[in-house]
Design an enzyme around this catalytic site. Structure first.
Site, PDB file in Angstrom:
ATOM      1  N   GLU A 153      38.685  89.973  41.722  1.00 27.42           N
ATOM      2  CA  GLU A 153      39.848  89.149  42.064  1.00 27.42           C
ATOM      3  C   GLU A 153      39.455  87.719  41.766  1.00 27.42           C
ATOM      4  OE1 GLU A 153      41.915  86.528  43.774  1.00 27.42           O
ATOM      5  OE2 GLU A 153      41.456  87.437  45.713  1.00 27.42           O
ATOM      6  N   CYS A 179      43.347  81.238  46.214  1.00 30.16           N
ATOM      7  CA  CYS A 179      43.568  81.707  44.841  1.00 30.16           C
ATOM      8  C   CYS A 179      45.034  81.860  44.508  1.00 30.16           C
ATOM      9  CB  CYS A 179      42.832  83.025  44.628  1.00 30.16           C
ATOM     10  SG  CYS A 179      43.328  84.332  45.781  1.00 30.16           S
TER      11      CYS A 179
END
Length: 486
Positions: A261, A295
């Protein structure tokens, strides 16, 4: 299974957690862990060397065999116990998140709730490892597919949402019968790793099933990924580091599966029929929550020209009201950035925006690691400011001529993690969402969402694989075919 009931504050965060033992690392140097807001020393940790890493992997490999044989209710009980521990230690845990990562109280509370929800979801997973029987075109023959844990999983977690992003991999990995070796970021060794080990230890997790190593990347980083024991490496962090992990893992003597990720450049697109109040709220929280150090943060705000001026005025007025300062205060939205390197990176991007002549509508002076919110208008989509993952409280606002150009701008990035579109027409929003090159899209909401049972993951350079729910079950297990000939 013994569960401790005496509530005393956790301490002893001074080394490693290997095979159920709290021990010093062998690297012959210390990591000093500071509060990023006031520079108070939180702890000193004797760092791990390669020998410690070997012991951690070997302990995990040995413990996993019996852990995989535990009954589903025995594995589930660990997570039910952990939920009780979280509830009893709520204030203590939130305080650690605030002090170590610079999180505001609002963000730390959200992170705590995410960890708690993840524990509840993990408790169901031992019962969801479904196999199946398949017909075969041969008389008397049957094909059975069994779902099994993979063995040992290596987890590397980041500093921005440390407790949640560690546990998002650790909890399902353990629930599914795997053992874990966890390496948290050096900025957050306690909330990213050692605190989690304390919680699982108190919950009754057997020794060796979870191991936490605190070490410098220069000492153990490559060895952590190239080691022959782990079958999967689950990493959350930057695209650059994720690509390095892929290269190192590819050179290991044993093939590994990667769950990555990685970075994001999430667009929030505001179409010409959007409700401006909805758009401002989505942009405000999506861009400035945790100083933009998420993020999924809204990295670019792309606005149809028909609404551009009205949105910009309302957005700048709202941003001007944001409170900066002490992260422990209930009404603080912007606290300190996590470290000096991050401050340098963000101030460099601000200077880049100034040099390119973009319209700086909201700004302020940096104090220590606290950078007040900045809003740049008239930003071009090909600029450094728009193409970088900012990871700081800076909002680039981009004008699009129409819906078609807004979609082209949104997709013109190497990243594809989260995205969002604001519109008064749900079907229009759905059509627009289908055109976005991203793993996740949210209609009439901000870009930051992570539910423990709902798919999470990105496209392009934002990663490989998926988290949460049955997607993580598929990632962290393997299928074994057994045929029977009668």
């Amino acid at each position: 299974m013994n569960v401790h009931t005496t509530l005393t504050a956790y301490d002893g965060f001074t080394g490693q957690y290997i095979n159920g033992q709290w021990c010093s690392g062998s690297a012959m140097r210390e990591l000093e862990d500071f509060n990023p807001y006031n520079d108070n020393l939180l702890t000193r940790i004797a760092m791990a060397g390669v020998d410690d890493l070997d012991r951690a992997y070997e302990a995990a490999q040995q413990a996993q065999k019996s852990w995989a044989m535990a009954l589903p209710k025995e594995r589930a009980a660990i997570f039910h116990n952990a939920v009780g521990i979280l509830d009893r230690r709520r204030d203590e845990i939130i305080d650690w998140i605030i002090r170590e990562s610079g999180s505001t109280r609002m963000k730390a509370t959200i992170e705590f709730n995410g960890v708690r929800d993840g524990m509840i979801e993990a408790a169901s997973m031992p019962y969801l490892m479904h196999g199946f029987i398949m017909p075969v075109d041969r008389p008397g023959k049957e094909a059975r597919v069994y779902r099994k844990p993979v063995g040992v999983i290596a987890v590397i977690s980041p500093w921005n949402v440390p407790l949640h992003l560690s546990n998002r991999s650790v909890a399902p990995a353990l629930a599914l019968g795997n053992a874990v070796v966890l390496k948290p970021a050096s900025d957050t060794p306690v909330t990213g790793g050692l605190l989690l080990a304390k919680i699982y230890e108190e919950a009754g997790l057997p020794p060796g099933v979870l191991n936490v190593v605190i070490g410098a990347g220069s000492d153990i980083g490559d060895a952590f990924c190239a080691h022959p024991i782990p079958r999967i490496i689950s990493f959350t962090g930057s695209t650059e580091v994720g690509q390095r992990i892929a290269r190192i893992s590819g050179g290991s003597p044993r093939l590994k599966k990667l769950g990555l990720e990685l970075g994001g450049n999430s667009p929030l697109v505001i179409l010409d029929d959007a409700d401006i109040d909805v758009a401002v709220k989505a942009a405000l929280v999506g861009r400035f929550d945790h100083c933009g150090q998420i993020c999924m943060s809204t990295n670019r705000i792309i606005v149809d020209g028909a609404l551009y001026d009205n949105f910009l005025d309302a957005f700048c007025a709202a941003v001007s009201e944001i409170k900066c300062g002490d992260p422990n205060a209930d009404d603080t939205m912007i606290g300190p950035l996590c470290n000096d390197a991050q401050v340098q990176s963000v101030t460099g991007l601000i200077e880049s925006g100034r040099q390119q002549g973009f319209d700086l509508r909201v700004s302020g002076e940096t104090e220590g690691r606290i950078i007040p919110p900045h809003v740049f208008a008239g930003v071009t989509n090909d600029s450094r400011l728009a193409r970088s993952e900012i990871f700081g409280p800076v909002a680039p606002v981009i004008r699009a001529a129409d819906e078609r150009e807004a979609l082209a701008f949104a997709n013109d990035t190497e990243y594809g993690l989260s995205s969002a579109v604001i519109t008064g027409d749900e079907q229009r929003g759905m059509r627009f969402a289908q055109g976005l090159e991203a793993g996740m899209t949210h209609i009439n909401d901000m870009t930051i969402h992570d539910f423990p049972h709902v798919m999470f993951g990105g496209e392009k350079n934002s990663g490989l694989g998926r988290f949460n729910g049955h997607w993580i079950i598929e990632e962290f297990t393997t299928d074994h075919l057994v045929t029977v000939q009668r």
